[in-house]
Design a protein around this motif. Sequence first.
Motif, PDB file in Angstrom:
ATOM      1  N   TYR A 299      21.703  48.743  62.785  1.00  0.00           N
ATOM      2  CA  TYR A 299      22.024  47.876  63.938  1.00  0.00           C
ATOM      3  C   TYR A 299      21.523  46.530  63.598  1.00  0.00           C
ATOM      4  CZ  TYR A 299      20.897  45.889  68.658  1.00  0.00           C
ATOM      5  OH  TYR A 299      20.579  45.126  69.596  1.00  0.00           O
ATOM      6  N   THR A 300      20.682  46.292  62.599  1.00  0.00           N
ATOM      7  CA  THR A 300      20.097  44.875  62.431  1.00  0.00           C
ATOM      8  C   THR A 300      21.484  44.131  61.726  1.00  0.00           C
ATOM      9  OG1 THR A 300      19.061  45.464  60.361  1.00  0.00           O
ATOM     10  CG2 THR A 300      17.903  45.310  62.608  1.00  0.00           C
ATOM     11  N   LEU A 301      22.076  45.054  60.958  1.00  0.00           N
ATOM     12  CA  LEU A 301      23.076  44.528  60.135  1.00  0.00           C
ATOM     13  C   LEU A 301      24.286  43.921  61.147  1.00  0.00           C
ATOM     14  CD1 LEU A 301      23.389  47.167  57.049  1.00  0.00           C
ATOM     15  CD2 LEU A 301      22.587  44.420  56.993  1.00  0.00           C
ATOM     16  N   GLY A 302      24.503  44.888  62.227  1.00  0.00           N
ATOM     17  CA  GLY A 302      25.455  44.284  63.070  1.00  0.00           C
ATOM     18  C   GLY A 302      24.977  43.001  63.999  1.00  0.00           C
ATOM     19  N   MET A 303      23.589  42.796  64.076  1.00  0.00           N
ATOM     20  CA  MET A 303      23.164  41.773  64.721  1.00  0.00           C
ATOM     21  C   MET A 303      23.409  40.566  63.707  1.00  0.00           C
ATOM     22  SD  MET A 303      22.111  42.065  67.816  1.00  0.00           S
ATOM     23  CE  MET A 303      20.695  40.728  67.937  1.00  0.00           C
ATOM     24  N   ALA A 338      30.283  51.209  61.068  1.00  0.00           N
ATOM     25  CA  ALA A 338      31.561  51.271  60.777  1.00  0.00           C
ATOM     26  C   ALA A 338      32.163  49.876  60.215  1.00  0.00           C
ATOM     27  CB  ALA A 338      32.628  51.682  62.028  1.00  0.00           C
ATOM     28  N   LEU A 339      31.679  48.909  60.680  1.00  0.00           N
ATOM     29  CA  LEU A 339      31.959  47.210  60.380  1.00  0.00           C
ATOM     30  C   LEU A 339      31.297  47.145  58.986  1.00  0.00           C
ATOM     31  CD1 LEU A 339      31.141  45.401  63.767  1.00  0.00           C
ATOM     32  CD2 LEU A 339      33.259  45.636  62.565  1.00  0.00           C
ATOM     33  N   MET A 340      30.447  47.627  58.683  1.00  0.00           N
ATOM     34  CA  MET A 340      29.528  47.616  57.188  1.00  0.00           C
ATOM     35  C   MET A 340      30.570  48.316  56.231  1.00  0.00           C
ATOM     36  SD  MET A 340      27.192  45.267  56.979  1.00  0.00           S
ATOM     37  CE  MET A 340      27.938  44.399  58.542  1.00  0.00           C
ATOM     38  N   ILE A 341      30.741  49.519  56.632  1.00  0.00           N
ATOM     39  CA  ILE A 341      31.604  50.335  55.597  1.00  0.00           C
ATOM     40  C   ILE A 341      32.950  49.540  55.407  1.00  0.00           C
ATOM     41  CG2 ILE A 341      33.071  52.595  55.194  1.00  0.00           C
ATOM     42  CD1 ILE A 341      30.157  52.797  54.781  1.00  0.00           C
ATOM     43  N   PHE A 342      33.470  48.926  56.342  1.00  0.00           N
ATOM     44  CA  PHE A 342      34.805  48.350  56.346  1.00  0.00           C
ATOM     45  C   PHE A 342      34.842  47.165  55.629  1.00  0.00           C
ATOM     46  CE2 PHE A 342      37.718  44.737  57.947  1.00  0.00           C
ATOM     47  CZ  PHE A 342      38.888  45.150  57.764  1.00  0.00           C
ATOM     48  N   PHE A 343      33.858  46.192  55.665  1.00  0.00           N
ATOM     49  CA  PHE A 343      33.818  45.351  54.739  1.00  0.00           C
ATOM     50  C   PHE A 343      33.137  45.361  53.449  1.00  0.00           C
ATOM     51  CE2 PHE A 343      32.578  43.102  59.036  1.00  0.00           C
ATOM     52  CZ  PHE A 343      33.569  42.204  58.912  1.00  0.00           C
ATOM     53  N   TYR A 364      28.868  37.100  51.310  1.00  0.00           N
ATOM     54  CA  TYR A 364      28.156  37.440  52.547  1.00  0.00           C
ATOM     55  C   TYR A 364      27.149  38.733  52.153  1.00  0.00           C
ATOM     56  CZ  TYR A 364      27.166  38.140  57.355  1.00  0.00           C
ATOM     57  OH  TYR A 364      26.607  38.591  58.643  1.00  0.00           O
ATOM     58  N   LEU A 365      27.766  39.755  51.689  1.00  0.00           N
ATOM     59  CA  LEU A 365      26.833  40.877  51.688  1.00  0.00           C
ATOM     60  C   LEU A 365      25.924  40.885  50.811  1.00  0.00           C
ATOM     61  CD1 LEU A 365      29.827  43.729  52.019  1.00  0.00           C
ATOM     62  CD2 LEU A 365      28.228  42.631  53.921  1.00  0.00           C
ATOM     63  N   ILE A 366      26.090  40.455  49.629  1.00  0.00           N
ATOM     64  CA  ILE A 366      24.847  40.595  48.509  1.00  0.00           C
ATOM     65  C   ILE A 366      23.698  40.003  48.700  1.00  0.00           C
ATOM     66  CG2 ILE A 366      24.731  39.794  46.026  1.00  0.00           C
ATOM     67  CD1 ILE A 366      27.742  40.179  45.499  1.00  0.00           C
ATOM     68  N   PRO A 367      23.733  38.749  49.122  1.00  0.00           N
ATOM     69  CA  PRO A 367      22.390  38.328  49.669  1.00  0.00           C
ATOM     70  C   PRO A 367      21.651  38.946  50.631  1.00  0.00           C
ATOM     71  CG  PRO A 367      23.824  36.343  49.337  1.00  0.00           C
ATOM     72  CD  PRO A 367      24.680  37.539  49.231  1.00  0.00           C
ATOM     73  N   LEU A 368      22.608  39.571  51.743  1.00  0.00           N
ATOM     74  CA  LEU A 368      21.915  40.149  52.695  1.00  0.00           C
ATOM     75  C   LEU A 368      21.591  41.737  52.231  1.00  0.00           C
ATOM     76  CD1 LEU A 368      21.531  39.589  55.586  1.00  0.00           C
ATOM     77  CD2 LEU A 368      23.714  40.698  56.123  1.00  0.00           C
ATOM     78  N   SER A 369      21.805  42.304  51.435  1.00  0.00           N
ATOM     79  CA  SER A 369      21.550  43.591  50.815  1.00  0.00           C
ATOM     80  C   SER A 369      20.078  43.671  50.332  1.00  0.00           C
ATOM     81  CB  SER A 369      22.622  43.792  49.646  1.00  0.00           C
ATOM     82  OG  SER A 369      22.177  43.255  48.456  1.00  0.00           O
TER      83      SER A 369
END
Length: 605
Positions: A299-303, A338-343, A364-369
């Motif tokens: 959920y926080t990833l969506g936030m 679903a959005l995370m899987i898509f990206f 975008y995703l690598i630092p956030l991981s």
Amino acid sequence: MQKNKSKKNSKAEPVKEVELINNSSINRFYIYGVIILFCFILYGNTIPNDYALDDAMVITSNQYTQKGFDGIKNIFLYDSFKGFNENMLNGVAGGRYRPLSMVTFAVEHAFFGDNPHISHFINICLYAFTCVLVFIILSEFLKKYPQRNWYTSISFIATILFLAHPIHTEVVANIKCRDEIMSLLFSLLTLWFLIKYFNLNKTLFLFLSAFCFSLALLSKEIAIVFILIIPLTFYFFTDIPIKKIILSILPLVMIAIIFIVTRQMIIGRTSVDTVFAKSLMNDSFVYMNPSQKYATITYTLGMYLKLTFFPHPLTWDYYPYHIPIMEWSNILVLISFALMIFFIVVGLKGLKNKNFLSYCILFYLIPLSITSNILFPVGAFMGERFLYASTLGFTMVIAYLMIVKPKPIFKTIFAKPLLFLIPVLALYSFKTINRNKAWKDTFTIVETDVKTSANSVKSNGEYGQHLYNRAEKLTDPAEKARRYEYMLPYLEKSFKIDPNQPTTNFILGTLYGRYKNDLEKSIYFLNNAMNLDPANISPYNNLGTAYGITKQYDKAIEVFEKGLKIEPQNKEILNNLSLTYKMLGNHEKSQEYANKASVIPDPKK
């Protein structure tokens, strides 16, 4: 820099290329000047601000920083919070080794003392330098894309949107977050020196890149993600052989290994082990089962995505339970998943064809991981500062869609790029400048954000504590009573969320005793405070007094004597013991403690 000649990067029609940064140094420095000026327009109003929130941990209440140059050795030798924890009755959980930004604070203290205005000014300068470097690097890699003039180039639009994005207000306006600024700055310098190495084939630049990467890691551990981002960047935008790219980052890998080992040795040796290390304040998932934990993380990833696209409302506080405990049955969790899987799929699918949008998604995703709590807990559900580097991937996407227009729909939306860019920049700028005002000082940011983080244990507790401290300085009984009445709901809400907070328990116990005259509740809360933080002297005197008023003299004596073991020269406790023994008729003991108290100077004088 060699250009990638793949035609699969974009389906847009080729546009005649115009050199963005030509040989004229005047044109080049004019663009840099625009970027720097815009930084100061947006963040200049932070310079009058005071210290706020965690600035105390690394500056004003950190004994190593306060020693100036003499404290630098210990800053490098110990956990970043050790200098703060040694000043506190109870520490905060350690596990942070970010000495470089603290060294800058120590140097500033040596020259200027505690001067937040100098620190804010330096933060803005570092941020401006970072944004200039972003523009330079993007200009180098994106030469192949259409650019009719500098202000409608992908490089400039991505940079200016990154600069203005309101999510960065925490990073720039909060002095402590200089670690974020410096980490990204030195990571980008690492990339820049590798560009110079490949262009000029001089080993000196390889050494300079390794040195900058060391500084990036010493600023904040998040820099380690650039071990992936840097080779991906060269892979996507150049024709340099993969083998040569890998060889060029081997020194960075070695430095990262050395840093990780060193960091672990220092943290393992010096981090503070407190009763709060496994509390809700340090582990937001402590009361969740694994299913709830990962549903909440999803959920926080969506936030994060939501705040990237629409940065409102903003808050410093994402502690429990501003983000509620989530279940996999929640539709928002499923949408986020679903959005995370898509990206992720789009990002990986574009690797083979070196698709620009795929690169941006991965950036975008690598630092956030690293900061998502998936690999390890970061202390809170999320934080706006954790989006700092990732937003560059987002702004590159927007700039690319505006200028390249890979699909017909974007040709309609961005027919006149400036008609989109100017209103967005205006809204970003208004939000950023207005948000900076909330960072005026700790009380202002807490008072502002308690409305947004209304269900947070941290915001409610902090706000109640600040109101209490202010009320204690008042001399008007009626005004003090009004303040007490106003703060109680915030403290009670914080207690309801997490009853294991010693300070909240102490203030509630004090208020129920002094103000509400509910001694039963007062004793309950003060006992909690004493048991949660036995080393803190504050609850002992109030709890003993409450026992004395209810004529539970034996319990009062027991509590007072426990307090004396912690602080044998506490005059107030000695006087209260004297009074308690007098109430029991033991005049000999009463006089004994009265004599001990009489030779101790009054702490208020």
